[in-house]
Design a protein around this motif. Structure first.
Motif, PDB file in Angstrom:
ATOM      1  N   HIS A  42      48.166  49.307  40.104  1.00  0.00           N
ATOM      2  CA  HIS A  42      49.077  48.219  40.438  1.00  0.00           C
ATOM      3  C   HIS A  42      48.287  47.124  41.151  1.00  0.00           C
ATOM      4  CE1 HIS A  42      49.096  50.756  44.082  1.00  0.00           C
ATOM      5  NE2 HIS A  42      49.281  49.627  44.740  1.00  0.00           N
ATOM      6  N   THR A  43      48.929  46.027  41.447  1.00  0.00           N
ATOM      7  CA  THR A  43      48.276  44.956  42.196  1.00  0.00           C
ATOM      8  C   THR A  43      48.946  44.822  43.554  1.00  0.00           C
ATOM      9  OG1 THR A  43      49.699  43.275  41.219  1.00  0.00           O
ATOM     10  CG2 THR A  43      47.584  43.669  40.145  1.00  0.00           C
ATOM     11  N   GLU A  44      48.185  44.326  44.523  1.00  0.00           N
ATOM     12  CA  GLU A  44      48.695  44.064  45.870  1.00  0.00           C
ATOM     13  C   GLU A  44      48.318  42.647  46.268  1.00  0.00           C
ATOM     14  OE1 GLU A  44      47.108  46.889  48.607  1.00  0.00           O
ATOM     15  OE2 GLU A  44      48.262  48.546  47.800  1.00  0.00           O
ATOM     16  N   GLU A  45      49.233  41.971  46.903  1.00  0.00           N
ATOM     17  CA  GLU A  45      48.990  40.626  47.410  1.00  0.00           C
ATOM     18  C   GLU A  45      48.378  39.725  46.336  1.00  0.00           C
ATOM     19  OE1 GLU A  45      46.629  41.001  50.946  1.00  0.00           O
ATOM     20  OE2 GLU A  45      47.828  42.675  51.648  1.00  0.00           O
ATOM     21  N   ILE A  46      48.793  39.887  45.121  1.00  0.00           N
ATOM     22  CA  ILE A  46      48.402  39.126  43.943  1.00  0.00           C
ATOM     23  C   ILE A  46      46.929  39.294  43.561  1.00  0.00           C
ATOM     24  CG2 ILE A  46      48.280  36.831  42.880  1.00  0.00           C
ATOM     25  CD1 ILE A  46      50.683  36.071  44.598  1.00  0.00           C
ATOM     26  N   ARG A  47      46.016  39.308  44.506  1.00  0.00           N
ATOM     27  CA  ARG A  47      44.600  39.271  44.159  1.00  0.00           C
ATOM     28  C   ARG A  47      43.898  40.618  44.130  1.00  0.00           C
ATOM     29  NH1 ARG A  47      41.830  36.624  49.520  1.00  0.00           N
ATOM     30  NH2 ARG A  47      41.877  38.510  50.730  1.00  0.00           N
ATOM     31  N   TYR A  48      44.458  41.650  44.702  1.00  0.00           N
ATOM     32  CA  TYR A  48      43.792  42.948  44.744  1.00  0.00           C
ATOM     33  C   TYR A  48      44.221  43.839  43.590  1.00  0.00           C
ATOM     34  CZ  TYR A  48      42.257  41.807  49.443  1.00  0.00           C
ATOM     35  OH  TYR A  48      41.668  41.199  50.520  1.00  0.00           O
ATOM     36  N   ASN A  49      43.239  44.368  42.872  1.00  0.00           N
ATOM     37  CA  ASN A  49      43.498  45.362  41.838  1.00  0.00           C
ATOM     38  C   ASN A  49      43.393  46.733  42.486  1.00  0.00           C
ATOM     39  OD1 ASN A  49      43.648  43.448  39.717  1.00  0.00           O
ATOM     40  ND2 ASN A  49      41.433  43.302  39.730  1.00  0.00           N
ATOM     41  N   VAL A  50      44.414  47.534  42.336  1.00  0.00           N
ATOM     42  CA  VAL A  50      44.444  48.858  42.953  1.00  0.00           C
ATOM     43  C   VAL A  50      44.547  49.907  41.845  1.00  0.00           C
ATOM     44  CG1 VAL A  50      45.651  50.379  44.566  1.00  0.00           C
ATOM     45  CG2 VAL A  50      45.611  47.909  44.978  1.00  0.00           C
ATOM     46  N   ILE A  51      43.577  50.827  41.848  1.00  0.00           N
ATOM     47  CA  ILE A  51      43.587  51.939  40.903  1.00  0.00           C
ATOM     48  C   ILE A  51      43.568  53.214  41.732  1.00  0.00           C
ATOM     49  CG2 ILE A  51      42.389  53.065  38.988  1.00  0.00           C
ATOM     50  CD1 ILE A  51      41.110  50.319  38.357  1.00  0.00           C
ATOM     51  N   GLU A  52      44.544  54.065  41.508  1.00  0.00           N
ATOM     52  CA  GLU A  52      44.657  55.309  42.267  1.00  0.00           C
ATOM     53  C   GLU A  52      44.371  56.493  41.360  1.00  0.00           C
ATOM     54  OE1 GLU A  52      48.458  55.600  44.186  1.00  0.00           O
ATOM     55  OE2 GLU A  52      48.319  53.574  45.002  1.00  0.00           O
ATOM     56  N   GLY A  53      43.843  57.539  41.962  1.00  0.00           N
ATOM     57  CA  GLY A  53      43.563  58.729  41.180  1.00  0.00           C
ATOM     58  C   GLY A  53      43.317  59.934  42.051  1.00  0.00           C
ATOM     59  N   THR A  54      42.891  61.008  41.396  1.00  0.00           N
ATOM     60  CA  THR A  54      42.653  62.273  42.076  1.00  0.00           C
ATOM     61  C   THR A  54      41.203  62.684  41.859  1.00  0.00           C
ATOM     62  OG1 THR A  54      44.938  62.887  41.592  1.00  0.00           O
ATOM     63  CG2 THR A  54      43.467  64.647  42.294  1.00  0.00           C
ATOM     64  N   ASN A  55      40.512  63.032  42.949  1.00  0.00           N
ATOM     65  CA  ASN A  55      39.116  63.459  42.823  1.00  0.00           C
ATOM     66  C   ASN A  55      39.042  64.946  42.473  1.00  0.00           C
ATOM     67  OD1 ASN A  55      39.405  64.918  45.231  1.00  0.00           O
ATOM     68  ND2 ASN A  55      38.381  63.384  46.476  1.00  0.00           N
ATOM     69  N   THR A  56      37.829  65.458  42.373  1.00  0.00           N
ATOM     70  CA  THR A  56      37.644  66.855  41.950  1.00  0.00           C
ATOM     71  C   THR A  56      38.148  67.869  42.968  1.00  0.00           C
ATOM     72  OG1 THR A  56      35.393  66.805  42.857  1.00  0.00           O
ATOM     73  CG2 THR A  56      35.638  66.319  40.514  1.00  0.00           C
ATOM     74  N   LYS A  57      38.379  67.425  44.212  1.00  0.00           N
ATOM     75  CA  LYS A  57      38.910  68.310  45.254  1.00  0.00           C
ATOM     76  C   LYS A  57      40.426  68.228  45.359  1.00  0.00           C
ATOM     77  CE  LYS A  57      34.660  67.967  47.862  1.00  0.00           C
ATOM     78  NZ  LYS A  57      33.997  67.485  49.062  1.00  0.00           N
ATOM     79  N   LYS A  59      42.145  65.494  46.063  1.00  0.00           N
ATOM     80  CA  LYS A  59      42.576  64.478  47.026  1.00  0.00           C
ATOM     81  C   LYS A  59      42.726  63.125  46.341  1.00  0.00           C
ATOM     82  CE  LYS A  59      40.614  66.661  51.078  1.00  0.00           C
ATOM     83  NZ  LYS A  59      39.870  66.480  52.303  1.00  0.00           N
ATOM     84  N   THR A  60      43.638  62.325  46.871  1.00  0.00           N
ATOM     85  CA  THR A  60      43.874  60.987  46.341  1.00  0.00           C
ATOM     86  C   THR A  60      42.763  60.038  46.765  1.00  0.00           C
ATOM     87  OG1 THR A  60      46.265  61.297  46.332  1.00  0.00           O
ATOM     88  CG2 THR A  60      45.478  59.029  46.353  1.00  0.00           C
ATOM     89  N   GLU A  61      42.258  59.260  45.813  1.00  0.00           N
ATOM     90  CA  GLU A  61      41.288  58.211  46.086  1.00  0.00           C
ATOM     91  C   GLU A  61      41.873  56.897  45.597  1.00  0.00           C
ATOM     92  OE1 GLU A  61      37.126  58.427  45.377  1.00  0.00           O
ATOM     93  OE2 GLU A  61      37.127  60.613  45.420  1.00  0.00           O
ATOM     94  N   ILE A  62      41.510  55.808  46.259  1.00  0.00           N
ATOM     95  CA  ILE A  62      42.051  54.493  45.916  1.00  0.00           C
ATOM     96  C   ILE A  62      40.924  53.480  45.795  1.00  0.00           C
ATOM     97  CG2 ILE A  62      43.559  52.615  46.649  1.00  0.00           C
ATOM     98  CD1 ILE A  62      45.203  54.728  48.188  1.00  0.00           C
ATOM     99  N   PHE A  63      40.874  52.795  44.669  1.00  0.00           N
ATOM    100  CA  PHE A  63      39.971  51.668  44.448  1.00  0.00           C
ATOM    101  C   PHE A  63      40.806  50.417  44.673  1.00  0.00           C
ATOM    102  CE2 PHE A  63      38.444  48.302  41.700  1.00  0.00           C
ATOM    103  CZ  PHE A  63      37.079  48.309  41.901  1.00  0.00           C
ATOM    104  N   ARG A  64      40.436  49.602  45.664  1.00  0.00           N
ATOM    105  CA  ARG A  64      41.198  48.387  45.997  1.00  0.00           C
ATOM    106  C   ARG A  64      40.210  47.247  46.183  1.00  0.00           C
ATOM    107  NH1 ARG A  64      43.135  45.568  50.633  1.00  0.00           N
ATOM    108  NH2 ARG A  64      45.217  44.730  50.315  1.00  0.00           N
ATOM    109  N   GLN A  65      40.054  46.431  45.154  1.00  0.00           N
ATOM    110  CA  GLN A  65      39.095  45.332  45.184  1.00  0.00           C
ATOM    111  C   GLN A  65      39.663  44.126  44.452  1.00  0.00           C
ATOM    112  OE1 GLN A  65      36.006  45.243  46.655  1.00  0.00           O
ATOM    113  NE2 GLN A  65      36.308  47.315  47.417  1.00  0.00           N
ATOM    114  N   ALA A  66      39.184  42.963  44.804  1.00  0.00           N
ATOM    115  CA  ALA A  66      39.514  41.735  44.081  1.00  0.00           C
ATOM    116  C   ALA A  66      38.411  41.463  43.070  1.00  0.00           C
ATOM    117  CB  ALA A  66      39.634  40.567  45.058  1.00  0.00           C
ATOM    118  N   GLY A  67      38.771  40.866  41.950  1.00  0.00           N
ATOM    119  CA  GLY A  67      37.769  40.424  40.992  1.00  0.00           C
ATOM    120  C   GLY A  67      37.391  41.419  39.916  1.00  0.00           C
ATOM    121  N   PHE A  68      38.005  42.560  39.864  1.00  0.00           N
ATOM    122  CA  PHE A  68      37.712  43.541  38.828  1.00  0.00           C
ATOM    123  C   PHE A  68      38.846  43.550  37.792  1.00  0.00           C
ATOM    124  CE2 PHE A  68      34.839  44.920  42.089  1.00  0.00           C
ATOM    125  CZ  PHE A  68      33.772  45.489  41.418  1.00  0.00           C
ATOM    126  N   ASP A  69      39.240  42.363  37.342  1.00  0.00           N
ATOM    127  CA  ASP A  69      40.398  42.227  36.456  1.00  0.00           C
ATOM    128  C   ASP A  69      40.221  42.941  35.120  1.00  0.00           C
ATOM    129  OD1 ASP A  69      41.583  40.663  38.425  1.00  0.00           O
ATOM    130  OD2 ASP A  69      40.855  38.796  37.546  1.00  0.00           O
TER     131      ASP A  69
END
Length: 111
Positions: A42-57, A59-69
């Protein structure tokens, strides 16, 4: 008469206020590590791309960066997002392809 001088001075001062993109990338993004299976995005505050997932353990991990459209657009549940600490390149691994996304500053890739 003084208004153009004041505007120009303000612009020059403001340009020096922020840190460079490369400095930010090396300080904040280079040490981060990602290795997870994409679950949602999903996106946050219009400019941040957020990708969520589950690692090998599990646990939830979150990628939250601008510019990776482009990476955000290509990511789908079941894909793997991977970035090694110390590197500025992020990989999106699909079942049949691997996409490479170097960190960019002003449209120029930096490594």
């Amino acid at each position: 008469m003084y208004k153009p001088f004041i505007v120009l001075s303000t612009l020059l001062l403001c340009q020096g206020c922020g840190e460079s993109c490369a400095t930010f990338a090396n300080r904040e993004y280079r040490p981060v590590e990602y290795n997870f299976v994409v679950r949602d995005k999903h996106t946050e505050e219009i400019r941040y791309n957020v990708i969520e997932g589950t690692n090998t353990k599990g646990k939830t991990e979150i990628f939250r960066q601008a510019g990776f459209d482009k990476m955000y657009d290509l990511a789908a549940p079941g894909d793997t997002l991977r970035k090694k600490a110390g590197d500025l390149t992020t990989y999106l691994i699909k079942k049949d392809r691997i996409f490479k996304f170097p960190y960019q500053c002003g449209g120029v890739s930096i490594y």
